[in-house]
Design an enzyme around this catalytic site. Sequence first.
Site, PDB file in Angstrom:
ATOM      1  CG  LEU A  21      99.100 -59.909 -20.177  1.00 30.55           C
ATOM      2  CD1 LEU A  21     100.031 -61.078 -19.914  1.00 30.55           C
ATOM      3  CD2 LEU A  21      97.660 -60.286 -19.867  1.00 30.55           C
ATOM      4  CG  ASP A 137     111.412 -60.311  -3.796  1.00 29.32           C
ATOM      5  OD1 ASP A 137     111.041 -60.000  -2.636  1.00 29.32           O
ATOM      6  OD2 ASP A 137     111.082 -59.666  -4.797  1.00 29.32           O
ATOM      7  N   PRO A 140     104.041 -62.716  -1.397  1.00 29.30           N
ATOM      8  CG  PRO A 140     102.427 -62.235   0.228  1.00 29.30           C
ATOM      9  CD  PRO A 140     103.878 -62.050  -0.080  1.00 29.30           C
ATOM     10  CG  ASN A 142     107.774 -62.322  -6.637  1.00 26.20           C
ATOM     11  OD1 ASN A 142     107.295 -61.653  -7.551  1.00 26.20           O
ATOM     12  ND2 ASN A 142     108.901 -62.004  -6.033  1.00 26.20           N
TER      13      ASN A 142
END
Length: 733
Positions: A21, A137, A140, A142
């Site tokens: 991936l 954290d 965007p 995450n």
Amino acid sequence: MQALRAEDPEELGGHRLLARLGAGGMGVVYLARTADGTPVALKVIRAEYAADPGFRARFRREVRLATGLGGRWVVAVTAADTEARAPWLATAFVPGPSLAEAVDGLGPLPPESVTVLGARLALALGELHAVDLVHRDVKPGNILLVPDGPRLIDFGIAKGAGATALTAPDAVVGTPGYLSPEQARTRGGEVGPASDLFSLGCVLAYAATGRRPFGTGDAPVVLYRTVHEPPDRTGLSQLPAPLRSVIDGCLAKEPALRPTAAEVRSALTHDDHRDEGPAPATDWLPPAVLRLVAERSARALDPPPRTAGPIVPESPNTLTAQGFSRRRLLTIGSSAAAVLAASGAGAAVLLTRGHPAAGGAGHDVPTHTLALHADLTGSQRTLGKAQQRGALFAVAAHNARNDVNYRLALSSYDDGGDAARAREIARRVLAAPSVSAVIGPSTTVGARAAAPLYAAASIPVVLVSVDDATAGLSTTSLRTLCVTRASDSSQTLSILSYLTRNRPTHRTAVVQDRAAGETAADINRNLVATPPSGGTVTTHQVAADTSDFGPAVAHALATHPQAVVFAGTSPRRAAACARALVAARFTGAVAGFEPVMRGDFLSAAGQAAEGWVFEAPYTEAQSAGTTAAKAFTAAYRARYGEAPGRWSAEAYDAVGLIGRALDGLGTTTAIEPAQVAEGLFRLSYDGVAKPIRFDQGTTHTMDPANTAFLYQARGGTFRFLGRYDQVRAVKTQ
């Protein structure tokens, strides 16, 4: 998704590996299946990093925290081995794009989607805070988007309220632009749940507007703005009141003034409690995002076969005879950050925080920011949004490549078609030190106001749709002004070609509409100076204060022309000319220019419009027959669910042109915008729409040859014929 390589294991911890991936400097993320066939994302840490006691301690904490979380909107760890020589963890496979990928590649989410996003993220954060954890954290990259709701990932730096951070004493834990003022000030020290709410406010503002509340650029600059300056609220005033109020509250500088996660959830779900249960596939995400999810889900069911050796990266700008290769078509717009994020909670930890990797390159690369300056809300918003989409698509396509040496980012700025706002936007762009080039402004008013400011600061400004002369600008005096559209002064080239190659004409009559002033006079002068087929041209003027074209048409036809050219800009006056020609039984070729190509001309002229041929400076990619245009259209449709808008392909090419200039400057981060400008004018770039080449003299204007297009009025619409040099036959009346 990439094929497994010869060195990759076939099985790990009872999981069968299927494909890669993504890969980062610290490890590899695989698509794998459990013994019962369930797909998972399996992250393997390189042994050399696992040998670092501090790193292994962080990894153990990540596994422990993520394993202990059971909320619906977080990604669960399904298995792990933290003590192996190369430790690994497996998480549920989430095929959706990250919020960063969706917004950077497809534009802001609709307000209703952002409302659901905020409510469900608030629920996830509330569950974290209830067990005394702070994520630290929230950004965007995450947040993954799937049909039933968002997923919050990456708990590698989450910690309890009293825990000691496993970081250097002066480290900033989090991502500049999304971390809270107290994170910036404490440098790794203790922060509370309110810090996550500030980050949530930044995320929701970005999701709704496509803009980062504290801008972009070098980390110290962004951190300074976060602590000392108010957020950029552009676009927030148009949001529904509850959502706007939540964002404003979350962005308060003082933690005590921010709402709690429960209060955010309550404010956004007072009449909508769908966050408690499943949502239908079309419930909250736009169709374009749902298509990305479907494509990735399908690819997970059909992973590529293992390769015998290293993968050879695709060459840049490759468009095959079938368009983009299937892999690139399905992943267009992905970055390695998004691919890693899509693989589950642990995947994003592989990236260096605050510096996303790009395009599967497997290492950190610099990011160059482009600014799109356009009218996105004013009277010419359709044109501006088409350019925004084309530019966003080009940025996403660049970042999806496997061989990139830098990542692109696009920041959009809306001037509403207003000169004062255009100047204000220019000053804001110039205050952002990381901008490498500006695309736009998209309107003549905006270009006239802002282009001189950009040029004075040696920022390359690429005009896609504006004629510099019409805007009163000069590429001779504005040394970084780069115009990539055919100028009005060269518009007769395509009509000259048509009347010489397609409809050979030795006697041409020009009906000059004096209401069009110098524009019509220039058309007439150009045709008289260079007659079609080397023949003769006669001129027949119509006074500006009359709408009767009959006398001028009668005088024109008395010269027995084979073609008539309407030199004017008014659709209704062109329609009057068309009716007069039909009344006089003229059956030869008739030509005009783009300003006439409006619905008013077709409705006012009726059947008399049939067969008229027009010059225009923009393509219609979905109707073009070139390989590049077909590939662009197919990929554009896959991303946006509709055909490319007018000027989309040209904006796509503008990004490609700038990218080619950046390619010539190497991989260094220390690139000055003036260097980019110098590189632009030395390039020959074959874009999707047209070739782009520049004069190497003092004017550095674009070579107008083969850069305009022909359309024909037929059947009540304007049908695209092609780039004028590629048109082979034109149906006559």
